[in-house]
Design an enzyme around this catalytic site. Structure first.
Site, short mmCIF file in Angstrom:
data_model
loop_
_atom_site.label_atom_id
_atom_site.label_comp_id
_atom_site.label_asym_id
_atom_site.label_seq_id
_atom_site.Cartn_x
_atom_site.Cartn_y
_atom_site.Cartn_z
N GLY A 179 0.80 -1.22 0.00
CA GLY A 179 0.00 0.00 0.00
C GLY A 179 0.83 1.27 0.00
O GLY A 179 0.48 2.25 -0.66
N THR A 180 1.93 1.26 0.74
CA THR A 180 2.76 2.46 0.81
C THR A 180 3.32 2.82 -0.56
O THR A 180 3.28 3.98 -0.99
CB THR A 180 3.91 2.26 1.80
N ASN A 205 -7.71 4.73 8.76
CA ASN A 205 -7.15 3.57 9.44
C ASN A 205 -7.18 3.68 10.96
O ASN A 205 -7.10 2.66 11.65
CB ASN A 205 -5.70 3.34 8.98
N GLN A 223 -8.20 0.10 3.98
CA GLN A 223 -9.10 -0.28 5.07
C GLN A 223 -10.55 -0.40 4.61
O GLN A 223 -11.44 -0.61 5.44
CB GLN A 223 -9.01 0.74 6.20
N GLY A 281 -2.44 -6.46 0.39
CA GLY A 281 -2.83 -7.82 0.74
C GLY A 281 -2.96 -8.09 2.23
O GLY A 281 -3.87 -8.79 2.66
N HIS A 282 -2.06 -7.54 3.03
CA HIS A 282 -1.98 -8.02 4.42
C HIS A 282 -3.06 -7.49 5.33
O HIS A 282 -3.15 -7.91 6.48
CB HIS A 282 -0.58 -7.74 4.99
N THR A 333 11.28 -7.60 -11.67
CA THR A 333 10.70 -8.92 -11.89
C THR A 333 9.48 -9.11 -11.01
O THR A 333 9.53 -8.93 -9.79
CB THR A 333 11.74 -10.01 -11.58
N CYS A 335 -2.34 14.22 21.56
CA CYS A 335 -1.20 14.88 22.20
C CYS A 335 -0.32 13.78 22.74
O CYS A 335 -0.61 13.18 23.77
CB CYS A 335 -1.67 15.80 23.33
#
Length: 400
Positions: A85-86, A170, A198, A219-220, A256, A344
């Site tokens: 995702g990142t 999230n 999410q 996926g995770h 690849t 905070c």
């Protein structure tokens, strides 16, 4: 002595651990693992090779792409496999900025994000600023996403090159009004990206009804393998790759391809989308029961994003008079996995930009319980008792 992670009941027996951190990651489903195992052992060829092993791997990769596309209702050619995702978020935001022609154009780039984006989007926008772009953050007014603020940004003299608004937050489970956001972006002909990490498998989402241009999946979070993801791109025009080398994934993501990872991701998405209606209902019931019990049992507690439209799997509570790290440690000792964060921060906890956007100046600790396949109704009683008891003990120590 009970095994690590197991607390002890009053009768001396071990209480099974309870995993309530599905928004962080999930275990791989047996069905997904089986698909991946076959690809790892039988389809080990390089998809770019012309011999039979390579051609077989290419077919499997194409099958995974088609499966993922069908599950999300998009064209197979729009699926670009990534390492998570990142990377997909980075590619959508920074790739759009870098895709502008010429240095002068890049310097005039304008990026718009919501105030509750994942760091993968926020940091990518920050990097775009370092490269000369401008970043507008759209916040919330009276608990509602500031659509007027978005309209103002879209109508700016420097029209945004991309707007990025996540489908489901999230931290709180807050659902952003993607249909309205997409409609505004269409009016101004501005590309819309949404991080749906999410959302997939948690809510029913339609890319036909909400026509985002770029969509991030991973996926995770849905019982698939870590290190797998995809960017759904209706058009790859104006997106520059972040990596360079080969021409894989249409040149958008060179390297690849991980055939087994792609197959595992596709199977996880297929199952998650198919089961979303029933699973969403089940998770909402668990979340609502836990919410009711905890609000009753913890004086002063607040539901973060309470009263707003939320996805069913996340319960975020603001709890004054305690520290998140201390509470999480106490829950871990009782065999309950959860996560936290505070508007905070104290100790080693990082500040929560999302909670600060929703509750400016609030200093309450935050506890996130995220439900999934490892949870059932029988666990709610114990969770409510353990969390309430831990908060009470911490408050007693802090005030003594």
């Amino acid at each position: 002595m009970p095994a690590e992670g197991l607390s002890v009941k009053k009768d001396g027996s071990a209480a099974a651990p309870i995993y309530l951190d599905h928004a962080a990651t999930t275990p791989v489903r047996p069905e997904v693992a089986a698909v991946m195992a076959e690809r790892l052992t039988e389809d080990f060829g390089n998809p770019s090779s012309g011999h039979r092993w390579g051609r077989r791997a290419r077919r499997r990769l194409d099958e995974a792409r088609a499966t993922l596309a069908a599950a999300l209702g998009v064209e197979a050619g729009s699926v670009c496999f990534t390492r998570g995702g990142t990377e997909s978020d980075n590619l959508a935001v920074l790739g759009s900025v870098r895709g502008l022609d010429g240095v002068a154009a890049r310097g005039g780039a304008h990026v718009v994000t919501s105030a509750v984006e994942h760091p993968a989007v926020a940091a990518a926008a920050g990097r775009a600023v370092e490269e000369g772009a401008r970043h507008t953050v759209v916040g919330f007014v009276d608990g509602e996403f500031d659509l007027d603020g978005l309209r103002a940004a879209l109508g700016d003299r420097d029209r945004p090159v991309v707007v990025s608004c996540m489908w489901v937050n999230n931290e709180t489970g807050l659902e952003l009004p993607l249909a309205q956001i997409a409609a505004e972006c269409r009016i101004h002909d501005v590309r819309l990206h949404s991080d749906a990490v999410q959302a997939v498998g948690k809510i029913e989402l339609s890319l036909e009804e909400v026509p985002v241009d770029l969509l991030t999946v991973t996926g995770h979070k849905i019982y698939g393998p870590k290190g797998t993801g995809a960017l759904i791109a209706r058009s790859r025009r104006g997106i520059e790759p972040l990596h360079f080398g080969g021409g894989q994934e249409g040149g958008l993501r060179p390297g690849t391809e991980d055939v087994a990872g792609a197959a595992g991701l596709a199977e996880a998405v297929r199952l998650a989308v198919r089961e979303a209606p029933a699973e969403s209902h089940r998770l909402a019931a668990l979340r609502d029961e836990a919410e009711s019990r905890l609000i009753d049992g913890i004086p002063g507690a607040r539901v973060n994003a309470g009263g707003m439209r939320r996805a069913p799997h996340i319960l975020s509570l603001a709890i004054p008079g305690i520290d998140s790290d201390t509470l999480l440690a106490a829950l871990d000792a009782e065999g309950i996995a959860a996560s936290g964060g505070s508007a905070c921060a104290s100790g080693s906890s990082a500040p929560s930009a999302s909670l600060a956007a929703l509750y400016p100046g609030d200093t309450a600790a935050s506890l996130r319980l995220s439900f999934g396949r490892l949870n059932d109704g029988e666990q709610v009683d114990r969770v409510a008792a353990v969390v309430s008891g831990a908060v009470d003990r911490i408050r007693t120590v802090w005030t003594s």
